[in-house]
Write a protein that holds these residues in place. Structure first.
Motif, mmCIF file in Angstrom:
data_model
loop_
_atom_site.group_PDB
_atom_site.id
_atom_site.type_symbol
_atom_site.label_atom_id
_atom_site.label_comp_id
_atom_site.label_asym_id
_atom_site.label_seq_id
_atom_site.Cartn_x
_atom_site.Cartn_y
_atom_site.Cartn_z
ATOM 1 N N LEU A 1 -8.103 -19.005 3.924
ATOM 2 C CA LEU A 1 -6.949 -19.231 4.819
ATOM 3 C C LEU A 1 -6.430 -18.224 5.757
ATOM 4 O O LEU A 1 -6.012 -18.461 6.963
ATOM 5 C CB LEU A 1 -5.693 -19.372 3.736
ATOM 6 N N VAL B 1 -2.758 -25.803 -1.580
ATOM 7 C CA VAL B 1 -2.096 -25.408 -0.393
ATOM 8 C C VAL B 1 -3.198 -25.719 0.694
ATOM 9 O O VAL B 1 -4.284 -25.136 0.587
ATOM 10 C CB VAL B 1 -1.787 -23.710 -0.082
ATOM 11 N N ARG B 2 -2.602 -26.500 1.522
ATOM 12 C CA ARG B 2 -3.500 -27.101 2.645
ATOM 13 C C ARG B 2 -2.892 -26.730 3.891
ATOM 14 O O ARG B 2 -1.732 -26.905 4.445
ATOM 15 C CB ARG B 2 -3.806 -28.513 2.633
ATOM 16 N N LEU B 3 -3.611 -26.064 5.052
ATOM 17 C CA LEU B 3 -3.235 -25.939 6.459
ATOM 18 C C LEU B 3 -4.088 -26.702 7.330
ATOM 19 O O LEU B 3 -5.340 -26.828 7.108
ATOM 20 C CB LEU B 3 -3.637 -24.393 6.712
ATOM 21 N N ILE C 1 6.789 -22.813 6.537
ATOM 22 C CA ILE C 1 5.874 -22.567 4.990
ATOM 23 C C ILE C 1 6.874 -21.831 4.292
ATOM 24 O O ILE C 1 7.335 -20.865 4.438
ATOM 25 C CB ILE C 1 4.610 -22.060 5.291
ATOM 26 N N TYR D 1 -0.687 -25.511 13.928
ATOM 27 C CA TYR D 1 -1.195 -26.331 12.328
ATOM 28 C C TYR D 1 0.119 -26.494 11.721
ATOM 29 O O TYR D 1 1.046 -25.987 12.106
ATOM 30 C CB TYR D 1 -2.055 -25.297 11.782
ATOM 31 N N ARG D 2 0.116 -27.330 10.980
ATOM 32 C CA ARG D 2 1.123 -27.716 9.752
ATOM 33 C C ARG D 2 0.513 -27.617 8.258
ATOM 34 O O ARG D 2 -0.593 -27.307 8.171
ATOM 35 C CB ARG D 2 1.393 -29.226 9.903
ATOM 36 N N TRP D 3 1.487 -27.631 7.551
ATOM 37 C CA TRP D 3 0.950 -27.131 6.213
ATOM 38 C C TRP D 3 1.354 -28.377 5.106
ATOM 39 O O TRP D 3 2.380 -29.170 5.361
ATOM 40 C CB TRP D 3 1.437 -26.135 5.651
#
Length: 328
Positions: free
Chosen positions: A253, A277-279, A238, A263-265
């Motif tokens: 978050l 910004v997304r997790l 990230i 997890y990915r972002w």
């Protein structure tokens, strides 16, 4: 486990308590013990009320301090004191012992879920999650219901529930064996994996699979020893920009990161000039979606305009949640 399973477990343990001569011979003690078993089997989940504040607080603290070593020791004392005032003729020692068993077993069986608990607090905040039993296991719930039904029709509760728990222990051992076989199968499909999560579903032979190698994330399902990989994502660190660092400090978050090990972002520009910004938690793939997410919308000054974390099964619902958050 879910609340329904904890409830039938508490009632069953109340029946098993009749193996204790004091409980069996003293009506007041039996009544107090049964109440203690039912309440004790539920009380560690009192932290569910944190949902009334927001998801971030709930996710960070659920199955935390209320499932800790001090809590396991204090809940039975508190319940014993309260029930002793209500039923002063009850034997305090035996009431405490059986109530302690109910509280301890609640926390103990939660360890076997994929969600897990922080049962080692205050010595460690690490999540202990063995991941062999689904949060709701229809076999465990059904066995308890059959045991209670036999008791209702006159069967000896001590014999009934003793046999029942021997069967359940065997079931747990079998689940560990199946999980081990699935992990071995995953390694055969992804030989370079260095981290794998194998989580149960309500179907006995079906498991969720999330794994990581040095270069990729893998998400799939396993049925018996057959593993199907649905998604493969290349691992990208990230970005360590001021905007991302500000987003990761947001409570939503931050709570997500405290709970999600894999997890990915995604970072994207929005039409309104904000940056999202997304997790995305990779453990819970469902219907081609990843419903457990954390999202923050950032302005050009790196301020969080709105954010959310939780279970979202459609993009429209997520945007509505974010709009509600921005209006508060």
């Amino acid at each position: 486990m879910d609340s329904g399973t904890h409830l039938v477990m508490g009632i069953s343990l109340g029946g098993l308590a009749l193996v204790d001569p004091v409980v069996a011979s003293e009506p007041a003690t039996f009544t107090a013990v049964m109440a203690g078993m039912i309440i004790g089997s539920q009380i560690p989940d009192i932290d569910t009320v944190l949902k009334l504040r927001n998801n971030a607080v709930y996710i960070r603290h659920h199955r935390g301090i209320t499932h800790s070593i001090p809590a396991v020791l204090l809940w039975p004392i508190l319940l014993t004191i309260i029930l002793s005032f209500i039923l002063p003729d009850a034997n305090v020692l035996h009431l405490w012992l059986w109530t302690f068993l109910a509280v301890f077993l609640h926390v103990f069986v939660d360890i076997f879920n994929a969600y897990g608990t922080q049962a080692l607090r205050p010595f460690s905040k690490k999540w202990v999650a063995l991941g062999v039993i689904n949060t709701f296991d229809p076999i465990i719930f059904g066995i308890h219901c059959f045991g209670l039904l036999f008791w209702a029709f006159g069967a000896n509760p001590v014999i009934t529930f003793s046999i029942m728990y021997v069967i359940i222990i065997g079931y747990y051992v079998l689940r560990f064996a199946v999980q081990g076989a699935v992990k071995h199968a995953v390694h055969s499909v992804i030989p370079d994996e260095n981290y794998v999560i194998v989580a149960p579903t309500m179907r006995f032979f079906e498991w969720r699979v999330a794994a990581a190698s040095d270069t990729h994330y893998y998400v799939g399902r396993a049925y018996r020893r057959s593993v199907t990989i649905y998604d493969k994502f290349k691992i990208h660190p990230i970005p360590q920009t001021p905007m991302v660092q500000a987003a990761l400090k947001d409570s939503n978050l931050d709570s997500f990161l405290s709970f999600s090990p894999l997890y990915r972002w995604e970072i994207s520009e929005l039409p309104n000039g904000l940056t999202e910004v997304r997790l995305i938690d990779l453990r819970y793939r469902s219907d081609n979606r990843y419903p457990f997410v954390a999202v923050a919308h950032m302005d050009e000054d790196n301020n969080v305009v709105t954010s959310y974390t939780g279970w979202i099964f459609s993009e429209d619902k997520l945007q509505k949640k974010l709009q509600i958050g921005s209006s508060q």
